[in-house]
Structure formats: C-alpha cells, structure tokens
Scaffold this motif. Structure first.
Motif, short mmCIF file in Angstrom:
data_model
loop_
_atom_site.label_atom_id
_atom_site.label_comp_id
_atom_site.label_asym_id
_atom_site.label_seq_id
_atom_site.Cartn_x
_atom_site.Cartn_y
_atom_site.Cartn_z
N ASN A 208 4.43 5.44 5.76
CA ASN A 208 5.24 4.21 6.20
C ASN A 208 4.02 2.33 5.96
O ASN A 208 4.53 1.74 5.84
CB ASN A 208 5.54 4.24 7.91
CG ASN A 208 7.18 4.78 7.64
OD1 ASN A 208 7.80 4.44 6.67
ND2 ASN A 208 7.87 5.46 8.43
N THR A 209 3.04 3.94 6.75
CA THR A 209 1.94 1.83 6.41
C THR A 209 1.48 1.99 4.79
O THR A 209 1.05 0.96 5.03
CB THR A 209 0.38 2.98 6.69
OG1 THR A 209 0.74 3.27 8.55
CG2 THR A 209 -0.65 1.86 7.26
N LEU A 210 1.74 2.97 4.25
CA LEU A 210 1.67 2.48 3.15
C LEU A 210 2.71 2.01 1.80
O LEU A 210 2.40 1.16 1.59
CB LEU A 210 1.21 3.71 2.06
CG LEU A 210 0.23 4.77 1.81
CD1 LEU A 210 0.30 6.24 1.66
CD2 LEU A 210 -0.94 4.50 2.00
N ARG A 211 3.71 1.27 2.85
CA ARG A 211 4.64 0.88 2.22
C ARG A 211 3.97 -0.54 2.89
O ARG A 211 4.12 -1.60 2.56
CB ARG A 211 5.60 0.95 3.27
CG ARG A 211 6.34 2.75 2.62
CD ARG A 211 7.91 2.98 3.40
NE ARG A 211 8.89 2.06 3.22
CZ ARG A 211 9.37 1.44 3.86
NH1 ARG A 211 9.39 2.31 5.49
NH2 ARG A 211 10.84 0.49 3.79
N LEU A 212 3.56 -1.14 3.41
CA LEU A 212 3.11 -2.71 4.40
C LEU A 212 2.06 -2.59 3.99
O LEU A 212 2.40 -3.55 2.76
CB LEU A 212 2.82 -1.59 5.88
CG LEU A 212 3.80 -2.38 6.79
CD1 LEU A 212 4.94 -0.44 7.29
CD2 LEU A 212 2.60 -2.46 8.70
N ILE A 213 1.46 -1.40 3.18
CA ILE A 213 0.34 -2.21 2.21
C ILE A 213 0.70 -2.16 0.94
O ILE A 213 0.25 -3.72 0.19
CB ILE A 213 -0.79 -1.01 2.18
CG1 ILE A 213 -1.76 -0.90 3.73
CG2 ILE A 213 -2.26 -0.81 1.28
CD1 ILE A 213 -2.07 1.31 3.65
N SER A 214 1.78 -1.98 0.22
CA SER A 214 1.91 -1.58 -0.89
C SER A 214 3.17 -3.63 -1.16
O SER A 214 2.61 -4.02 -2.12
CB SER A 214 3.11 -1.36 -1.42
OG SER A 214 4.20 -0.88 -0.53
N GLY A 220 -3.16 -8.59 2.28
CA GLY A 220 -2.14 -7.54 3.75
C GLY A 220 -1.71 -8.51 5.19
O GLY A 220 -1.46 -9.69 4.50
N TRP A 221 -1.74 -8.04 5.93
CA TRP A 221 -0.29 -9.17 6.72
C TRP A 221 -1.56 -9.64 7.44
O TRP A 221 -0.73 -10.69 8.46
CB TRP A 221 0.51 -7.60 8.08
CG TRP A 221 1.37 -6.46 7.02
CD1 TRP A 221 1.30 -6.18 5.99
CD2 TRP A 221 2.88 -7.39 6.84
NE1 TRP A 221 2.42 -5.35 5.51
CE2 TRP A 221 3.44 -6.22 5.59
CE3 TRP A 221 3.63 -7.65 7.55
CZ2 TRP A 221 4.37 -6.30 6.21
CZ3 TRP A 221 4.95 -8.45 7.32
CH2 TRP A 221 5.96 -7.51 6.79
N GLY A 222 -2.45 -9.55 8.23
CA GLY A 222 -3.41 -10.02 9.19
C GLY A 222 -3.40 -9.41 9.98
O GLY A 222 -2.74 -7.99 10.68
N THR A 223 -3.97 -9.64 11.01
CA THR A 223 -4.58 -8.86 12.28
C THR A 223 -3.69 -9.10 13.55
O THR A 223 -2.99 -10.10 13.65
CB THR A 223 -4.85 -9.31 12.90
OG1 THR A 223 -6.95 -9.85 12.31
CG2 THR A 223 -6.02 -9.04 14.18
N GLY A 224 -2.88 -7.63 13.34
CA GLY A 224 -1.85 -7.30 14.35
C GLY A 224 -1.08 -7.45 14.00
O GLY A 224 0.46 -6.97 14.13
N ASN A 229 4.99 -4.48 12.47
CA ASN A 229 5.58 -4.20 11.70
C ASN A 229 5.80 -2.56 11.37
O ASN A 229 7.17 -2.99 10.75
CB ASN A 229 5.10 -4.86 10.33
CG ASN A 229 5.19 -6.79 9.95
OD1 ASN A 229 6.19 -7.75 10.01
ND2 ASN A 229 4.42 -7.19 10.79
N TYR A 230 4.88 -2.31 11.88
CA TYR A 230 5.76 -0.69 11.32
C TYR A 230 6.60 -0.10 11.66
O TYR A 230 7.48 0.73 10.80
CB TYR A 230 3.87 -0.06 12.43
CG TYR A 230 5.14 2.25 11.51
CD1 TYR A 230 3.87 2.27 10.91
CD2 TYR A 230 5.47 2.06 12.59
CE1 TYR A 230 4.52 4.07 10.39
CE2 TYR A 230 5.47 3.80 12.43
CZ TYR A 230 5.48 4.40 11.29
OH TYR A 230 5.72 5.51 11.09
N PRO A 411 7.09 -4.50 18.86
CA PRO A 411 8.84 -4.04 18.42
C PRO A 411 8.83 -2.55 18.61
O PRO A 411 8.10 -1.74 17.51
CB PRO A 411 9.07 -4.52 17.59
CG PRO A 411 8.13 -4.58 16.74
CD PRO A 411 7.01 -4.65 16.84
N ASP A 412 9.18 -1.52 19.77
CA ASP A 412 10.26 -0.75 19.09
C ASP A 412 11.60 0.28 19.77
O ASP A 412 12.32 -0.66 19.99
CB ASP A 412 8.57 0.46 20.25
CG ASP A 412 9.29 0.31 21.79
OD1 ASP A 412 9.73 -0.40 22.14
OD2 ASP A 412 8.13 0.89 21.99
N SER A 413 11.85 1.31 20.29
CA SER A 413 13.15 1.59 19.90
C SER A 413 13.46 1.27 22.11
O SER A 413 14.72 1.04 21.88
CB SER A 413 13.31 2.93 20.28
OG SER A 413 14.85 3.60 20.52
#
Length: 503
Positions: A208-214, A220-224, A229-230, A411-413
C-alpha cells in the motif's frame, strides 16, 4: 577550517525538503525532537575525534544498561513500558529495543573480529559485551534487531571473500559463498516462521505504501502525508479486494516499517535517491582506526534495521543515526577558511540557540500531554491528538474539533468509528454510515464497525437492512473472539429471534 562533507550536503537538502515540503504543518510541541537530533549531529561533526570516542563508549554503556533492564524485566523485578510485552527496556516496545541493541552488537562484533588473536582482558571484556548485547536482542524477540546484529557477521564474511579473491583462491570462495547462501536462507526461513503473520502484515503495508508512492512519485505527499493517507489506501485496497488473504492480517497501522519507502511516500523519488546516495557514499568512508570501522558497521546495521522497522519515529534512535552519520569521515567536498575565534564563537552560539529552543519546545510538549487547552501548540502532533481523541475526559466543546483534526493527521478504524458515533448522535445518519463503512474497510477483521452499522440501521428505522446486515455479522469470523465480540453477536441474535417471531 570548516570542512563540508558530502553527507552534510545530502542531509541538508533532505532536511530542507522535510521542513519545506509538508502535508501537515510543523508541529511546534515536538520541535524539540528535531532540534535535539540536529544538536547531536552538529556536535558529532564539530567536536574532536577523542570526544566522539568517549561518546561512543557512553552509547555502548547505555546499551549494557538496557540489557541489565531487560534482565530485571525478565525476572519481573521491574515492569515494562507496554502492557502487551514483558520486555521493552526503556523503549515503548521490544522492536526499537532489539534494533538499538542489534546496531551496537554489530559494531562490537567488528571490534572482536579485529582483536582476534589478542588474548587479554580487554578482548574478554569486548566478548562479554557482545554476548550481553546479543542476549538482549534475542530476549527482545525483534527479528529486525537480529538482522541488524547479523550485519556485523556479514561484513566479516565479505571481507574474508575479498581476501580470498585477492589470494586467487576461487574454489574456496565458491564453497564459502554457497555455505553462506545456505545459512542465510535457513536463517531467513526461521525468522519468517517465528512470526509469519507479522511478516505478511508488513508486506501488506509495503504494497500500500508503494501505491502511495506511485500516485505522487516525483514530489511525494509531503511530510506527514504517509500517516494521513495510509489507512485510507488500506481501506480502498480491501474495498476492491474483499476476499484478499491479507484481511485477517490487517490492523491499524502507524508506521511503514521501511524508512526508504517512508521517505519515498513523503518526498518522492528524489528523497529516496538522496537517502540511498548517503548509503552509497558510506562505502567510500575513510577508516582511520578500529573505532571508526565499528561505527561504520553500526551505521550499516542501522540501515538494515530501518528496512524492516521505524527507527526515524523513535527520537533516541534518530539521534543515534545522527551521531553515526556525523561521526563517520565521509568524502569532503569543499573547505571554508574561518578564523579560529569566529569558529569557536559560532559553535557556542549555535549550540546555545539549539539547546534553548529544544528545552522550550520540550516544555510545551510535556504540558500538552496533560492540558487540552494547549491545543494550538499540539494540533499537528498525531500522537497527542490521537490520545485526546480517545479520552472521555476531554470537554464536549473540544471533542468534535479534536476528532476532525485527528482524522486528518492519522485516520484509523477507531477514529472513524468515533466520528460515526458523533454524527449518529447528531442525526447525520448518512455521514455516520460513511464513516462506519470506511472503518470496516480499514480493518475488515474487526467486528466493532460492522456492529455499529447494525445499530445505525436500527436507529434509522431501516429494519430490513439491520436484519440483512445482522445475519452477515453472525456468519463473520473476527480476528479475535473476545467477550465484547460475543456480547455484540448475542445482541444481534436476540434481535433476529424477535424478528423471526414477528414474521
């Protein structure tokens, strides 16, 4: 004379990216951590070699003290810092403890190797320290820490292979490489089998982190941005893959368990390239003595540990990284001639400013944990905001704001369930349903979001949806079958029996 080395330039650019390219604004309450790490690096680059030598021994003594604490925790003479684990040392959980001891152990292994054939008391002391550190790593149960410790052995093996090649003993090289490959494969299988679910769970996080990178590969998204978003990406993954074998492995995730991927997600391919460049440059470090060589081995062990854990999120480990990279003699790039008096004055001025700002920021940080009125100072600190989002003593006038801010930071569950509860109390059933469904997608193996959806349908008066969803929940097998889970299912069963009687 001021010597500017390659790591100064690379780290300077990376730090500038961290502070200037941000998804979440700078958190004032935890600014002390960055200042402390910067001060450690500044001191490591500025003080004489003999001072760094004494600092290395202080860090080694710290490691031995951690092992003593591990022993006391094993004997239940003192308690750990985590309710789930008996052994944590002074850290929050066993992972960072094992990594810290493994990094030190790799350097000690190098010292022992260099002192082979010298049978004196000093060598015996080094062997004893190495045994203690390795015991601490094993006791922590950290597989990443074990890999860090094994880095020292791998370096020794590589040196031996180089020596054999220089001696033109090719057959011996082939035999030893084959043997090493078999041992490495066996160790890898054993480490995987120790906690296969944990290993597969990290694979999910990396995917999923690779999906964020792609999605944002260049800047990138920026610090934080990773933390913000993960879990949304994980929810999207399970929404589109409802039958994935990762479902029972998923949980709320706070770390990417790979610092290179973390940098890539937040600062794109340029950020990754800068960090990898520093690693490559470490192979060109000048080694003046055994101490500098051991520091280099510990640096490599730190890198290995960072590929499977989250040391940059632990301030003490981040400070250790700053010390290691600052103490190594990287390739000099250019020189700046500065009068000695100005050089010394600048050193003390910078040190005073960093120390003062760090102490002031740390004071705000400590107060923020206990005083919600300091919200303007910690509104961008995900740890503190998450803690307050879970506290029932937070004033009702602040709860809504804290929940909204926390959902943007990390964010989380649980957070989405709380947002769903809040909107259901206000009568915003559609928004509440959206939050509950997203919470369920984030961690599909948990029954709580599904149960809350069931209760939402009852509150809306949508009995048919409640019946249909209730039956799905009863056929659902959660990851953990607890008394709370049984109570939820019991309530649903009771409702369905009454419904069947009416029908």
């Amino acid at each position: 004379m001021l010597i500017i080395c390659i790591q100064d330039i690379m780290l300077g650019i990376l730090v500038a990216m961290i502070f200037m390219h941000r998804y979440v604004p700078v958190d004032i309450s935890s600014l002390w951590q960055y200042l402390l790490v910067g001060m450690v690096y500044f001191l490591a680059r500025s003080v004489p070699v003999y001072v760094r030598k004494y600092a290395s021994f202080v860090i080694l003594c710290w490691g031995v003290c951690e092992v003593i604490i591990v022993l006391l925790q094993e004997w239940h003479w003192i308690s750990s810092n985590h309710s789930w684990f008996d052994i944590t040392g002074t850290f929050g959980n066993p992972g960072p403890l094992g990594g810290f001891l493994g990094i030190l152990c790799a350097g000690v292994i190098n010292v022992i190797y260099r002192r082979r054939g010298i049978n004196d008391n000093r060598t015996r002391v080094w062997v004893l320290i190495g045994v203690l550190l390795m015991y601490g790593v094993i006791a922590s149960g950290s597989r990443s820490g074990l890999l860090a410790a094994f880095t020292g052995i791998v370096v020794i093996f590589i040196r031996r292979i180089v020596y054999l090649i220089q001696e033109n003993r090719i057959k011996r090289v082939v035999v030893e490489c084959f043997s090493a490959l078999m041992i490495l494969s066996t160790v890898s299988v054993i480490l995987y089998c120790l906690k296969p679910d944990s290993a597969d769970g990290r694979l999910l996080v990396w995917l999923n982190t690779l999906r964020l990178i792609s999605d944002y590969p260049v800047f990138g998204w920026g610090t934080g941005g990773w933390a913000a978003n993960y879990m949304l990406y994980q929810a999207d993954f399970f929404a589109t893959h409802p039958h994935s074998h990762f479902i029972m492995l998923a949980d709320n995730v706070a770390y990417p368990y790979n610092e290179i991927l973390h940098i890539g997600a937040e600062h794109g391919l340029p950020g990754m390239a800068l960090f990898i460049w520093i690693i490559i440059e470490s192979f060109r470090v000048r080694l003046s003595d055994c101490r500098s060589e051991s520091l280099l081995v510990s640096f490599w062990a730190f890198i290995v540990f960072s590929l499977f854990s989250y040391p940059f999120d632990i301030v003490s480990l981040l400070a250790l990284f700053a010390f290691l990279v600052g103490s190594l003699e990287f390739r000099p790039v250019f020189y700046i001639r500065i009068p000695r008096l100005i050089h010394k004055a600048s050193f003390f001025i910078v040190l005073t400013i960093l120390s003062g700002l760090s102490v002031h920021s740390y004071g705000l940080y400590k107060k923020a944990w206990h005083d919600p009125k300091l919200l303007p100072y910690f509104q961008y600190n995900p740890d503190i905001m998450y803690m307050y989002s879970q506290m029932e003593t937070v004033p009702d006038s602040m709860r809504s704001d804290i929940l909204d801010r926390t959902s943007l930071l990390c964010p989380d569950s649980e957070i989405y369930c709380l947002l769903g509860d809040e909107n259901m109390e206000k009568g915003n059933f559609d928004k509440s349903e959206t939050y509950y469904r997203k919470a369920s997608d984030m961690v599909p193996s948990r029954i709580a979001p599904r149960y809350k959806l069931f209760r939402l349908y009852l509150s809306k008066g949508d009995t048919l949806s409640a019946v249909s969803y209730g039956r799905k929940i009863l056929s659902f097998k959660p990851k953990v079958e607890s008394t709370i889970t049984l109570r939820m299912k019991g309530e649903i069963k009771s409702f369905l029996r009454k419904w069947d009687v009416k029908e």
